[in-house]
Motif scaffolding. Structure first.
Motif: not given
Length: 277
Positions: A121-135, A163-164, A168-170, A224-228
C-alpha cells in the motif's frame, strides 16, 4: 489451463548472475525474474543492478524476504527494512514481494503478512504473497491473515501427496486466487530419475517432448500454477524449459495421478508401525 496463461520465471537460487543469461532469457521471451533478499550471499539485488541495471525494466521481478544473516525472522520491522533495501539495491521497486518460508515462524505469520500488505500500500511493491516450501505446518496454527495476492509453492512430479493436499486446503483457507510454482525437478534436473521415469505419459495426445520438457508441462498442472520458476545458469537449458511450457498435458492423466498419489499416501499412513507388529 491454456499454454498462453503460463509463464516461465528465471529463478536465481543457485543460478549464476550473468548478463549473458539475462539477455538470453529476454530473447526467449522469459520476462520474469525470481530472486530473494538472501540469494547470492545477500547480494542478488546489488549484483543484478550492477550487471544489468539497464535490462531490469524489461523484467517482472519477484523477490522474497524473511532470511537474514543471523537466520529466519519474520519481525515486521526487519521485513519492512528488507523490502525498502531491496528496492534501493535493485534501483527499482520489485513487482512482487513474497514472505519467504513462513512455515519456519508460524507464530509470527499474521503480523508479517500485515507488514507486507502495508509495504504494498506504501508503493514498495505492486503485489505481495507467501512462498512456502512445505505449507503443512501453516495449517496447524490458528491465525487470520489478509488475503495474499499470490502464493508460490512447490510444483511437479516430486511433490508429495501430503503437500498437494495441504496446498488445496491453504487455497481454500485464505482464498488464494493466483498460484505460482517452483522447483519442478526438486532442485536437480540432472538427477538420473528423470531419465528413468516416462514423463511423456502426462502429455496430451499428439504432444512430443523430452523428459525435461514433459516434466515442465506436468509441473504447471501439479498443482495448477500460472508461473513456474526454474533455476538454470545455461541458456540452452532455459530454452528446453520454455519449449516444455508450451506443451499441453492430459488432464485425465493428471487427475488419475493425483488420485493414485493420495491413495498410496493413505495406505502408507494406515500401515502399522514396527512397534505394532
Amino acid at each position: 489451463m491454456r499454454t498462453a496463461d503460463r509463464r516461465i520465471a528465471l529463478g536465481l537460487y543457485r543460478t549464476g548472475h550473468t548478463r549473458h543469461l539475462l539477455e538470453g532469457a529476454l530473447e526467449l521471451g522469459v520476462t520474469d525474474l525470481d530472486t530473494a533478499f538472501n540469494y547470492h550471499q545477500f547480494a542478488s539485488h546489488r549484483t543484478l543492478a550492477a550487471i544489468a541495471g539497464d535490462l531490469l525494466s524489461a523484467f517482472t521481478i519477484s523477490t522474497k524476504v524473511g532470511y537474514f544473516p543471523d537466520g529466519h525472522d519474520l519481525d515486521p520491522a526487519r521485513l519492512r527494512a528488507a523490502v525498502e533495501q531491496s528496492a534501493i539495491e535493485l534501483g527499482r521497486t520489485p513487482d512482487t514481494v513474497l514472505l519467504h518460508n513462513p512455515e519456519s515462524s508460524v507464530a509470527d505469520l499474521a503480523n508479517a503478512c500485515a507488514a507486507l500488505l502495508e509495504m504494498r500500500e506504501a508503493g514498495f511493491c505492486k503485489s505481495w504473497g507467501i512462498s512456502s516450501w512445505d505449507p503443512r505446518s501453516l495449517l496447524e496454527a490458528s491465525w487470520e491473515i489478509p488475503r495474499p495476492d499470490v502464493a508460490m509453492v512447490r510444483a511437479g512430479l516430486m511433490v508429495s501427496a501430503g503437500i498437494l493436499t495441504a496446498l488445496d486446503e491453504l487455497v481454500d483457507r485464505i482464498q488464494i486466487t493466483e498460484m505460482w510454482g517452483m522447483a519442478p525437478f526438486a532442485g536437480d534436473a540432472a538427477d538420473p530419475i528423470w531419465q528413468t521415469v516416462d514423463t511423456s505419459t502426462f502429455l496430451a495426445s499428439g504432444q512430443h517432448g523430452n523428459a525435461l520438457q514433459a516434466g515442465v508441462a506436468a509441473a504447471f498442472a501439479i498443482p495448477e500454477v500460472t508461473r513456474l520458476a526454474v533455476g538454470t545458469s545455461h541458456v540452452d537449458h532455459l530454452t528446453e524449459v520454455v519449449e516444455g511450457s508450451r506443451l499441453e498435458v492430459n488432464s485425465e492423466t493428471v487427475t488419475a495421478y493425483r488420485k493414485l498419489l493420495h491413495e498410496r499416501a493413505t495406505v502408507r499412513a494406515g500401515a502399522p508401525s514396527w512397534k505394532d507388529r
